[in-house]
Structures are given as C-alpha cells and as structure tokens.
Design an enzyme around this catalytic site. Structure first.
Site, PDB file in Angstrom:
ATOM      1  N   GLU A   1      -4.578   2.312  -7.258  1.00  0.00           N
ATOM      2  CA  GLU A   1      -4.893   3.411  -6.351  1.00  0.00           C
ATOM      3  C   GLU A   1      -6.263   4.065  -6.561  1.00  0.00           C
ATOM      4  O   GLU A   1      -6.910   4.451  -5.591  1.00  0.00           O
ATOM      5  CB  GLU A   1      -3.818   4.507  -6.474  1.00  0.00           C
TER       6      GLU A   1
ATOM      7  N   GLU B   1       7.491   1.085   0.116  1.00  0.00           N
ATOM      8  CA  GLU B   1       8.225   1.697  -0.993  1.00  0.00           C
ATOM      9  C   GLU B   1       9.574   2.207  -0.479  1.00  0.00           C
ATOM     10  O   GLU B   1      10.614   1.635  -0.792  1.00  0.00           O
ATOM     11  CB  GLU B   1       7.409   2.826  -1.631  1.00  0.00           C
TER      12      GLU B   1
ATOM     13  N   ARG C   1       1.594  15.589  -6.267  1.00  0.00           N
ATOM     14  CA  ARG C   1       0.444  14.834  -6.772  1.00  0.00           C
ATOM     15  C   ARG C   1      -0.858  15.365  -6.175  1.00  0.00           C
ATOM     16  O   ARG C   1      -1.906  15.344  -6.825  1.00  0.00           O
ATOM     17  CB  ARG C   1       0.611  13.326  -6.537  1.00  0.00           C
TER      18      ARG C   1
ATOM     19  N   ARG D   1      -1.014   4.497  -1.018  1.00  0.00           N
ATOM     20  CA  ARG D   1      -2.054   4.347  -2.051  1.00  0.00           C
ATOM     21  C   ARG D   1      -2.773   5.668  -2.370  1.00  0.00           C
ATOM     22  O   ARG D   1      -3.586   6.148  -1.584  1.00  0.00           O
ATOM     23  CB  ARG D   1      -3.056   3.315  -1.563  1.00  0.00           C
TER      24      ARG D   1
ATOM     25  N   PHE E   1       0.817  -1.234   0.000  1.00  0.00           N
ATOM     26  CA  PHE E   1       0.000   0.000   0.000  1.00  0.00           C
ATOM     27  C   PHE E   1       0.840   1.268   0.000  1.00  0.00           C
ATOM     28  O   PHE E   1       0.351   2.341   0.368  1.00  0.00           O
ATOM     29  CB  PHE E   1      -0.964   0.008   1.200  1.00  0.00           C
TER      30      PHE E   1
END
Lengths: 164, 765
Positions: free
Chosen positions: B718, B234, B312, B344, B230
């Site tokens: 996502e 990362e 984003r 996510r 999720f």
C-alpha cells in the site's frame, strides 16, 4: 430464439465450423465454445483490451466483434503466439522484465504488442505508449510493460539480422 | 552459496500468464450442469419494497431457480463485522444497485433476460447521497470518534498564525481487471466447495456457512489467483459467493456468478470519499503548534470495514510530522449509496493527504518552500510521539527526503520553475509548471490487533520437492513467489523445487485477509517457521549420518553439508522418510509488540512504519486545464527487499494507481443516487499514455527493517500509492502560480475540468 447461422473460423491455425447466434460475440465463441481462455473478458465494451486478438492481421477487441463478423476469418490469440514450452520473444520478455502482476491483461497486452511490433519493428518508447493505450493494466503502472515490449523488439530485430 | 531471497525472480505464474494458460475463475472448465447466476438490483437509492412479483421470471426460458431473501436457510447477512449487509433486500433498498433477487439459468444471457421480467413495486423514500447530506442530517453509521493529544485549543489560541480550510477527497473504484467471480460446487454431504476471486477466503467460507446455516467445516473456499484485488476483494466477494452457494444449495448444481463490469462497478464498494476541515496553528517559520482536524467520511449504507478504515485515516493524519497538540474527529457518515470498503491504503491515503494539504497551506501562507516546512515539522528525537501515543522509533523519512531532493535536484528545479512561471514565456503560452516533494510514513499491521496472525503448511515430499501452502492470497502482488523464496532459502534448494499452491481454508484455517500490506510479513514468517521445523527434523537425520552437531550443518545449493561431508538434499529427504520422520509441518506467526486500546485511541497499533518520498513535476495549460506529469522521482523503503523487482513493481503500480485516484478517476452519482461512471468509457484509469514522461524510481538501498521481520524486509503493497500526493500538490503549485492568492486547496480528483474551475474562481477573486 433467433436463427443460427453457420460460420467457419480459423483460430491459431485450426478451422472450426460452428452455428452461431446472430448476437453471439467472438470472445464467447473463443472462450466458451472453443475453450480458448487466454483472451479475457474485462469490460465488454472494448475499452480495456483484455480480450484483444488478431483477426485477419488486425488487432481487434473480441468482446465487440460478432461471431458472424469473424466468419471466414483467421484469428490469432495469445495461445497462437507461443506455448509455455516454446514462448514467443514477447512472451519471454514480459516474463523476464516483470511486465505483469496479476496477469489478467497480459494475453491481450502481448497480442496487441505483437501487432504493434509487426507494424513498427523499431518503435520509440512514446510510440509504444501510444500504441498500447487501448489496453488497460491496473497493476503495473505500465513501466515494465513498455520495457518488455522494447526489449522484445530489440531481441526480434537482432534475430532478424542474424537470419539475414 | 546461491541465495533465494533478495533476488529479482519473475512471478511464479509468469510463464503461465504470458502463454494465456493461467486460470482465473472464469477460465476453469465448468462442471457439467453449471448454472449461471444473475443478481437483480434495486433501482432506487432508498425505498420500501411493497411487492415483488417474480412469476414471469420463473417462467422464462432456461430458468432453473429464482431466489430471494425468503430462500436463505441461515442468516440474511454477508457483512464482515456488523451484521448490516443483507444478501438480498427483505424490506428496504438502501442503495441503487443493492442485491434484490437472483436468477439461476442455463446461460448467463437467459438469467439476465429473465431478471428483467420482474415486477417490483416500491415506495421511494428520501435519500441522503452526499457527505453534506449526511452531516446536515447527523446521519452516522458508526459512532463519531475523537483522537486528542495535548491542549489543542490553547495551542491554536496562542499560535502566531492560524489557518482554517476545507477540501474534498474523491473516492475510487478498484477496477481490478478481473471482475467479481465465483464458482460453487455442492459436495455429497450438503457442504459446498467455493472457488472465489477473494483476498479473504476465510471470510468467504464463514459467510457462506452463516448464510446456508452450516458449520464452517462444511464449506471450503479456494483461491489460486485473482486478476487484481486492491482491497476490492476483501469483503466484497462474500455477497456473490453467498448467492452462488444458495443456488448450489437449492438446486444441487454447480453455480457461477461472474459480474459484468457495469454491474460490478455499481454493486461493489469503493474507496471512501472524505471532506476534510482543519484549523492549524503555526509560527513564522512554519513550525506547527497544533491542529484541529475533522474527517467526514462517506461510509455508504452500512458499516462494512469503515470503522477500521476511518480509524486508519486518523492514524495517518500526522503523516511524517510531529503535532504537539492534535484533535482529529472522525464522522462516519451513513448515506444511501453503496457501502464503501477497503482500498489500498485503507483510509491512510485520505488521512495523509489531509496532513500534506495542511503543510501546503502553511507554506503558501508564509511564502515558504513547502519542503522547508516539511523538514521543520518532521518527527525527530524528543518530538517522536504520534497523536495516538506511539513512539516513532524507526523514522527515516528525513534521510530519504534528503537523498531524493539531492539526487533529483529538487531545489534547482524548483527555482527554475518559479523563475519560469514569472517569465514572459509562461505568460505568452499560458503554461504553468509546478513541482512538489511529498513523503510517506505508513503504519504496518492490522489495527485490529487479532488479525495480525498467519498460518502455513509446508509439505516436503520424499523426492525432495516442496508444496507450499499459506493463508495469503495471490492477486498479482507476487506474494507466492516471495514466500516460496523464503522457503527455498530455508532448505537451500532451487526455487523451482518449491511449488506454491492454491490458498485453501481446508489446509490453513482461520486466516486473515491478504490486506494491510501484510501478506509477506505474516505468511512469509509463518512459512519460514514451518520450513524451519522440517529442516530441524532433517538436521537430526543428517547430523547422525555425519556424526556432527545439527547446528554445524549448512543447507545450501541443494546440498546438506558438515565440514567436508556432503549429501544431496533430495537424498537426505529420502533417508528421513525411510527413517520415519514427519516431512510436513505447520507454521504460525503472530506479530509481536503491538497493542492498542481502541477506546482511548492509544497504543502501539503498528509493528513498524514503511517510508518513501516522491517528487512530481507537472505542466498545466491554464487555458484548458489540461496537464501532464513531466517527471517523477521516487525513493522508497522496502527494507531489505525479498524480491526487488517485485517490490519495485508495487512501487510503480501503486504510484500510478494513486495518481489515477487524485487526477482522472471521477465517480459521479446523479441526483437519484445512480452511479453514472460505471464503465471504463466514463471512468478513466491511467493508460500507458498517461504515465509520466520521465520516471526515475528506486528502492532505498539503505533500507532495513529495525524490527525482526522476515529477512528484514518491509511491507510494500500500500505505501507507494500515497507517493502520488506529490502529483496533486504539483498541480496545485502550478495553479497557484497563476494567482496572486496562493493557498486555495484543490479538491480531488484534480481533473482538467476541476483545474479550469479552480483557475476561473481565482481569476474572479
């Protein structure tokens, strides 16, 4: 080090005699001493249910059961329900109805569901939701888990009728 | 012809998962001599380390090594980008839970007990904990960024109506069921083999090499599967892999780190919490003339991935709506809390929620159905340029919304709810109901353009079986089965002849994280190309045998054919092998068309958009604040889905995870900066019982990617998370029904306590 105590547990039909520390937990006996790694460690506080096994016919969270409490008990883990070559109806159903994503919660889910269906072979969807609320899944949103359990119940009941 | 793609095939590991035989890091039999590592943490949010006495730790039973910042042969940094995440504290603690030193012992228990014997002296310093603290102190971890298009001040000054509001959006813990884990085995020549539960094996490889002072080629990272990611796996696994690698390096023994749940929740980053301020100008019909939006983003103690995440959020501050004039300012707050990270949606959800709350506020102000306001502001031909200058060429949110509103009887149900809320029954029971429809438009591609690349290695063995390797990682999302379907389709062979294998940096190098929903878009295409390369070689062999042109061949149902001539695929492979034809190939893919000028915040950062819409209906008990979600309808666009069952699973799971984010999942830090909700006892993710009573969801049957993606599919990891914005807004509608002053925006998570407080404050007005 604390004094170890002898215990005897039967796991998936096989009896093991072990020396256990007083604080040793059942989940670590299973995973680290018997190499039975289907039950997983998720939270270690009995909330997530990834470690769910059956102990003398009851659903328990193996992360908060002392090994000493399991002395003399009969334990069933997901490995005891079926194998990849010979799956239990619930195991088949979780696979076919996509009742899993990452799979980490799956052994606990299936083991819990087995007990749920034993207690209530024809549950409603609401009963399944209530009965599974102690097992967390972060991936699926539970839709396909509930579907898998209801489908397995149907299949098991049909098999039962044929047998009778 | 049997197709492999567009089929609802079970997950490739499903048989293993249900039998309990799928192995995660902690299930792998430990190599002899494996040491268990405990990571000791800072007890302070902000403090200067005066002394650290570890003598008692070193003397404790079964302890083999104790490591601090002084024991790092390379660089004391495990950050993904900016060089600001130390492996171990060297002078200052910057958050409560920050890694201080590591104990390696013969058992996890011994390591943990020994760590408690450390004696550290600290000089506590003032800590900035909240967005408010950081904004007041002008404490930023990265430069403030502004995206501006059109004359915002003019638009707002001349608007018929303006509204200004503020609301807060809470963070979220990933709560992957498998916590952070890694197992490192030293190799004979000073290198290490790292098994990590990571979405980003290449970054783990590069970070471990940097920390150990090795070249990248001395480190191999391997991941077969994660128990959920999720986004939380990362950048976060690099710290734990680095520590285990340091232990392996210093002791020559295998080393394992597996975090306890509480440590995992305290030590690892989360979704960014936001404070959103906006001023919106609009006309009497709800058409927006301009917006001025301010995002205050809590990044925590370091940059981590916050630059791209906050960007984003800015890119999604329009959602589905044309903004003739827009200014979006983004403050990246530095606080003495854990560094927030990918989750996510990666900032998209917060940006999008900001816009949807603007719509809700406008609709409430004008007394309009919010759906009407949405429709009046949708992107449309001639009004199709985003604030960042990208033309929306593939807009289908309007079609999806129309179809969903129709199939779910939105208007009739809304009218019934409005009537109910005004009825004596509602007054008598105190139950208020709400309904909301919210759309999603989510940009697909890493906004850091160079990350949009992928590699694959396909190996065809002489018996006709295929081993598939690519740079993507499996975290439960079904990436491996989808890519395997793509490869089986190329060769026209049964899916069980294609075996996905571990993701390994020694097979496919320089990979990007499996993130940004890009897994199958990127790796599916790379694998497709690798497989096609091999098929083209096989075609030469077959064409010679059949005396036909290679382009006249078909590969289907395990047979290669040219008109009425047929050869089993396996026999062709054997023939190709005997003819000394190479049967392995790499494939590479780089997303076309995208470009983006980061300085000017303008360009085409996204290859395409994914769309969806949801309607949620809720009941709220206004006496207690408790609520339930009665019904949810979802229509989501996965393009031409590679695997509809797998993709629908992402939609369902994403929606419920988003619902948790906005309703029950509350992160709570005390005044000393300690996270107090660090276990499932206090941090509530949705259970089976929390799922809405009635869920009707479907993939949009007209979905097809306009761009040339793998089999015209769309990314799906996502986008569905943001469908849950409809739950928050339905709750808000129900609360507003209780008050004559609709329009007060709900903070999230909208826990029952928060709803009750919102009701109380309305009653007091």
């Amino acid at each position: 080090m604390s004094k170890k105590m002898p215990i005897s547990v039967t796991v998936n039909g096989q009896t093991h005699d072990l020396l256990a520390e007083p604080r040793e937990l059942l989940i670590y006996v299973l995973r680290e001493r018997l190499d039975i790694t289907g039950p997983h460690v998720g939270c270690e506080t009995s909330h997530c249910g990834a470690c769910t096994v059956l102990m003398d016919g009851k659903s328990v969270k193996a992360c908060t059961v002392f090994a000493a409490q399991a002395n003399g008990a009969s334990i069933t883990t997901v490995e005891g329900l079926g194998t990849p070559d010979s799956l239990h109806a619930l195991q088949r159903s979780f696979r076919e109805h996509h009742g899993l994503q990452c799979g980490y919660c799956t052994p606990g889910m299936i083991t819990r569901a087995a007990k749920l269906l034993e207690e209530n072979p024809t549950p409603t969807e609401a009963e399944v939701r209530f009965g599974m609320a102690g097992n967390l899944c972060r991936c699926t949103g539970y839709q396909n888990i509930v579907k898998s359990i209801l489908a397995a119940a149907d299949e098991m009941n049909a098999e039962q009728e044929v047998a009778e | 012809m049997t197709r492999a793609v567009h089929q609802s095939t079970p997950h490739d590991s499903a048989s293993l998962h249900v039998a309990g035989s799928a192995r995660y890091i902690d299930d792998i039999p430990e190599p002899p001599g494996t040491l268990h590592v405990y990571v000791a943490q800072s007890p302070h949010a902000h403090a200067k380390l005066i002394t650290l006495d570890l003598e008692a730790v070193k003397r404790a039973p079964d302890v083999v090594a104790v490591l601090t910042a002084q024991d790092i042969p390379g660089t004391n940094d495990c950050s993904p980008v900016m060089g600001d995440d130390p492996v171990f504290i060297s002078s200052h603690a910057l958050y409560c839970g920050q890694s201080l030193f590591a104990v390696a012992a013969r058992s996890r228990d011994a390591a943990r007990r020994a760590a408690s014997l450390a004696v550290a002296q600290w000089e506590p310093l003032p800590a900035l904990l909240t967005i408010e603290d950081a904004m007041a102190a002008e404490s930023y971890v990265l430069d403030t960024r502004t995206l501006e298009r059109g004359d915002v001040d003019h638009a707002l000054q001349n608007a018929e109506h303006t509204l200004s509001e503020r609301f807060h959006i809470g963070g979220q813990d990933h709560f992957y069921l498998e916590g952070q884990a890694c197992l490192v085995v030293p190799s004979e020549d000073g290198g290490v083999h790292v098994r990590s539960s990571t979405q980003h094996p290449t970054e783990v490889q590069h970070t471990v090499a940097k920390v150990l002072g090795l070249a990248d080629h001395a480190v191999t990272c391997e991941v077969r599967r994660m128990g959920g990611g999720f986004g939380g796996k990362e950048s976060q696994p690099a710290l734990f892999a680095s520590i285990a690698a340091l232990v392996a390096h210093h002791t020559g023994k295998p080393a394992k780190v597996r975090l306890d749940r509480d440590d995992d929740m305290v030590m690892t980053g989360k979704r960014h919490d936001f404070r959103v301020d906006f001023t919106v100008g609009f006309d009497a019909s709800g058409v927006i003339a301009g917006v001025d939006v301010v995002h205050a983003v809590r990044c925590g103690m370091s940059a981590d991935l916050s630059a791209a995440i906050a960007d984003r959020a800015v890119f999604h501050a329009d959602n589905c709506y044309h903004l003739p004039a827009a200014r979006i300012r983004s403050f990246r707050c530095l606080t003495h809390t854990v560094s927030n990270t990918a989750f996510r949606g990666f900032g998209g959800p917060q940006g999008m929620l900001g816009m949807e709350q603007i719509i809700a506020a406008v609709a409430a102000h004008l007394g309009l159905d919010p759906l009407e306001v949405r429709r009046r502001n949708f992107y449309r031909p001639g009004a199709d340029t985003t604030p960042y200058g990208m033309v929306v060429e593939d807009f289908v949110a309007d079609q999806i919304v129309d179809e969903l509103a129709d199939s779910a009887d939105y208007s009739e149900r809304r009218a019934a709810i409005v009537a109910y809320n005004a009825s004596d029954a509602a007054a008598a029971t105190g139950i208020r109901r709400g309904i909301a429809l919210t759309p999603v438009k989510f940009g697909i591609s890493f906004t850091t353009t160079h990350l949009n690349q992928a590699g694959a290695l396909v190996q065809l063995y002489s018996d006709g079986s295929v081993l598939l390797n690519h740079g993507g990682t499996e975290m439960g999302q079904g990436l491996h089965i989808k890519v395997a379907q793509v490869v089986a389709e190329v060769f026209g062979i049964a899916l069980d002849r294609v075996r996905p294998s571990s993701t390994r940096t020694d097979k496919v190098p320089n990979t990007s994280a499996t993130a940004a929903s890009s897994g199958s878009d990127l790796n599916g295409m790379a694998a497709l190309r690798a497989a096609e390369t091999i098929r083209d070689r096989l075609a030469v062999v077959a064409a010679e045998r059949f005396n036909c042109a290679p382009e006249d061949l078909t590969f289907a149902d395990g047979t290669v054919s040219c008109a009425d001539q047929h050869l089993p695929f396996d026999a062709l492979v054997k023939a190709a092998y005997l003819a000394r034809v190479s049967l392995s190939a790499t494939g590479f893919y780089a997303t076309p068309k995208i470009h983006y000028d980061a300085e000017r915040f303008q360009g085409r950062p996204f290859y395409y958009f994914a769309y969806g819409a949801a309607i949620s209906e809720v009941s709220v008990d206004t006496l207690t604040g408790e609520y339930r979600v009665d019904r949810v309808d979802i229509l989501h666009d996965a393009g031409r889905s590679l695997n509809p069952a797998i993709d629908l699973g992402q939609v369902e799971g994403g929606f419920i995870q988003g619902m948790g984010w906005l309703t029950t999942e509350e992160l709570w830090w005390d005044s000393a900066g300690r996270l107090r909700t660090h276990a499932p006892s206090t941090y509530k993710i949705p259970t089976a019982g929390d799922r809405p009573r009635d869920v009707r969801m479907a993939l949009w049957d007209q979905g097809e990617n306009r761009e040339d993606t793998v089999h015209k599919s769309k990314a799906v990891g996502e986008p569905p998370l943001m469908l849950a914005i409809s739950v928050l807004q339905a709750l808000q509608e129900a609360i507003w029904a209780e008050s004559s002053q609709a329009g007060m925006l709900l903070d999230s998570p909208a826990t029952p306590e928060r709803l009750l407080m919102a009701l109380a404050s309305q009653h007091n007005e």
